[in-house]
Design an enzyme around this catalytic site. Sequence first.
Site, PDB file in Angstrom:
ATOM      1  N   ARG A  51       0.868  -1.183   0.000  1.00 53.00           N
ATOM      2  CA  ARG A  51       0.000   0.000   0.000  1.00 53.00           C
ATOM      3  C   ARG A  51       0.901   1.228   0.000  1.00 53.00           C
ATOM      4  O   ARG A  51       2.113   1.124   0.113  1.00 53.00           O
ATOM      5  CB  ARG A  51      -1.016  -0.002   1.138  1.00 53.00           C
ATOM      6  CG  ARG A  51      -0.681  -0.698   2.395  1.00 53.00           C
ATOM      7  CD  ARG A  51       0.484  -0.100   3.153  1.00 53.00           C
ATOM      8  NE  ARG A  51       0.294   1.344   3.337  1.00 53.00           N
ATOM      9  CZ  ARG A  51       1.243   2.195   3.606  1.00 53.00           C
ATOM     10  NH1 ARG A  51       2.513   1.808   3.686  1.00 53.00           N
ATOM     11  NH2 ARG A  51       1.005   3.476   3.772  1.00 53.00           N
ATOM     12  N   ALA A  53       0.728   5.154  -2.184  1.00 50.05           N
ATOM     13  CA  ALA A  53       0.509   5.459  -3.606  1.00 50.05           C
ATOM     14  C   ALA A  53       1.712   5.121  -4.503  1.00 50.05           C
ATOM     15  O   ALA A  53       1.556   4.390  -5.498  1.00 50.05           O
ATOM     16  CB  ALA A  53       0.082   6.920  -3.757  1.00 50.05           C
ATOM     17  N   ARG A  94      -7.164   0.026  -6.722  1.00 55.79           N
ATOM     18  CA  ARG A  94      -7.455   1.062  -5.721  1.00 55.79           C
ATOM     19  C   ARG A  94      -7.683   2.373  -6.486  1.00 55.79           C
ATOM     20  O   ARG A  94      -6.829   2.784  -7.273  1.00 55.79           O
ATOM     21  CB  ARG A  94      -6.306   1.189  -4.707  1.00 55.79           C
ATOM     22  CG  ARG A  94      -6.159  -0.095  -3.860  1.00 55.79           C
ATOM     23  CD  ARG A  94      -5.353   0.124  -2.623  1.00 55.79           C
ATOM     24  NE  ARG A  94      -6.050   0.925  -1.632  1.00 55.79           N
ATOM     25  CZ  ARG A  94      -5.455   1.439  -0.551  1.00 55.79           C
ATOM     26  NH1 ARG A  94      -4.166   1.229  -0.346  1.00 55.79           N
ATOM     27  NH2 ARG A  94      -6.142   2.148   0.317  1.00 55.79           N
ATOM     28  N   ASP A 238      -2.031  10.803  -1.966  1.00 51.16           N
ATOM     29  CA  ASP A 238      -2.418   9.807  -2.975  1.00 51.16           C
ATOM     30  C   ASP A 238      -2.782  10.446  -4.306  1.00 51.16           C
ATOM     31  O   ASP A 238      -2.779   9.777  -5.340  1.00 51.16           O
ATOM     32  CB  ASP A 238      -3.600   8.979  -2.464  1.00 51.16           C
ATOM     33  CG  ASP A 238      -3.114   8.007  -1.419  1.00 51.16           C
ATOM     34  OD1 ASP A 238      -2.886   8.429  -0.269  1.00 51.16           O
ATOM     35  OD2 ASP A 238      -2.909   6.826  -1.755  1.00 51.16           O
TER      36      ASP A 238
HETATM   37  O1  MRU Z   1      -4.398   3.172   2.379  1.00 45.91           O
HETATM   38  P1  MRU Z   1      -2.923   3.395   2.204  1.00 45.91           P
HETATM   39  O2  MRU Z   1      -2.107   2.828   3.318  1.00 45.91           O
HETATM   40  O3  MRU Z   1      -2.450   2.972   0.847  1.00 45.91           O
HETATM   41  O4  MRU Z   1      -2.772   4.976   2.280  1.00 45.91           O
HETATM   42  C1  MRU Z   1      -1.491   5.532   2.118  1.00 45.91           C
HETATM   43  C2  MRU Z   1      -1.482   7.017   2.283  1.00 45.91           C
HETATM   44  O5  MRU Z   1      -2.495   7.638   2.467  1.00 45.91           O
HETATM   45  C3  MRU Z   1      -0.165   7.684   2.110  1.00 45.91           C
HETATM   46  O6  MRU Z   1      -0.112   8.839   2.896  1.00 45.91           O
HETATM   47  C4  MRU Z   1       0.008   8.083   0.631  1.00 45.91           C
HETATM   48  O7  MRU Z   1      -0.218   6.983  -0.187  1.00 45.91           O
HETATM   49  C5  MRU Z   1       1.346   8.624   0.373  1.00 45.91           C
HETATM   50  S1  MRU Z   1       2.578   7.381   0.552  1.00 45.91           S
HETATM   51  C6  MRU Z   1       4.064   8.010   0.128  1.00 45.91           C
END
Ligand code: MRU
Length: 351
Positions: A51, A53, A94, A238
């Site tokens: 997980r 982004a 996603r 994201d």
């Molecule tokens: O649901 P997730 O764990 O994928 O959410 C991740 C985030 O919200 C992060 O802050 C975002 O992807 C930036 S990661 C460098």
Amino acid sequence: MHQENDCIRAMVWQDGVLRLLDQRRLPRQEIWLELDDCAAVADAIRDMVVRGAPAIGITAAYAAVLSARRRHADSPHGWRAAFETDLERLAAARPTAVNLRWAVQRMRAVAAGRKGDPVPALLEAAIALHRQDIAANRRMGELGAALIDAGSGVLTHCNTGSLATGGYGTALGVIRSAWAQRRLTAVYADETRPWLQGARLTAWELVRDGIPVDLLVDGAAAHLMKEGRVQWVVVGSDRIAANGDVANKIGTYAAAVAARHHGVKFMVVAPSSTIDMSTPGGDRIPIEQRPADEVLSLAGQPVAAPGAGAWNPAFDITPAELVDAIVTERGVVQAPDAAGMARLMAEAGSG
Ligand code: MRU
């Protein structure tokens, strides 16, 4: 080659298979899954094995290699339709993180019009994308740390470190760089319900790096600011819309509102692959809704009153006016707005 404060990788391409560190099991267990099937990688992205982004974008790029290898072996002259179906499934895994769509589009472009076996070119492109992400994070680390005065405390939300990216991290990269430069007196991390990315993942990364971290429940963030313990909130994203609105992990918006109220600065750190100039504002960013069970249970154990429902948006939108700086590998946009974002993306070409 890993450098100081960067010893973790979420995904590794090795001997023709994609290895993913199962982030659902961290920090208690370090289990690597070996995947050689594109559909299985799409499921792993949806199910939060990997997980963050940038990390899911890079993972999708390697998954495209797996798809091309299988589809081309099955049908050397008719592989493209099945390859495209695989890419669409990956991109849909996603919906909020635009890096996923961006990486899939990159791989689609590499495959387009290629004669013969597409696998070598796709693998080269995936490895390049992975390397570029790490380089971008290093650059953002330097740019972001320079904004933080020595003697500051910082608060971060979710996990934006090596696990969420190709390596080093976005917001956590800034925190790593600022720590290395002795600018920080304290690092706080929201535990980040419901998946506890802060408690499980951010804390795991920082402890491994020898950077002291204090966790707090998400609801304690405003009180932390009121007590004057932090001067910056530093988060990832994201998707950043063309007007500078920021989608990030649910709870980011609340932190931004509290930060502005308490005179705490708010920094968003993200590579340009997170910027979506085709989405004019945050109200057009799709917000992923995740299963109610994630809220009703904790570590597989039911915690809520039986019969209760749950509302579980995975992300929220922080309006640009609450953001003091967006830090990218291309440069910093202070007080972001549509003009500032357009200048940033125009200056280095929209890659
Ligand atoms: O649901 P997730 O764990 O994928 O959410 C991740 C985030 O919200 C992060 O802050 C975002 O992807 C930036 S990661 C460098």
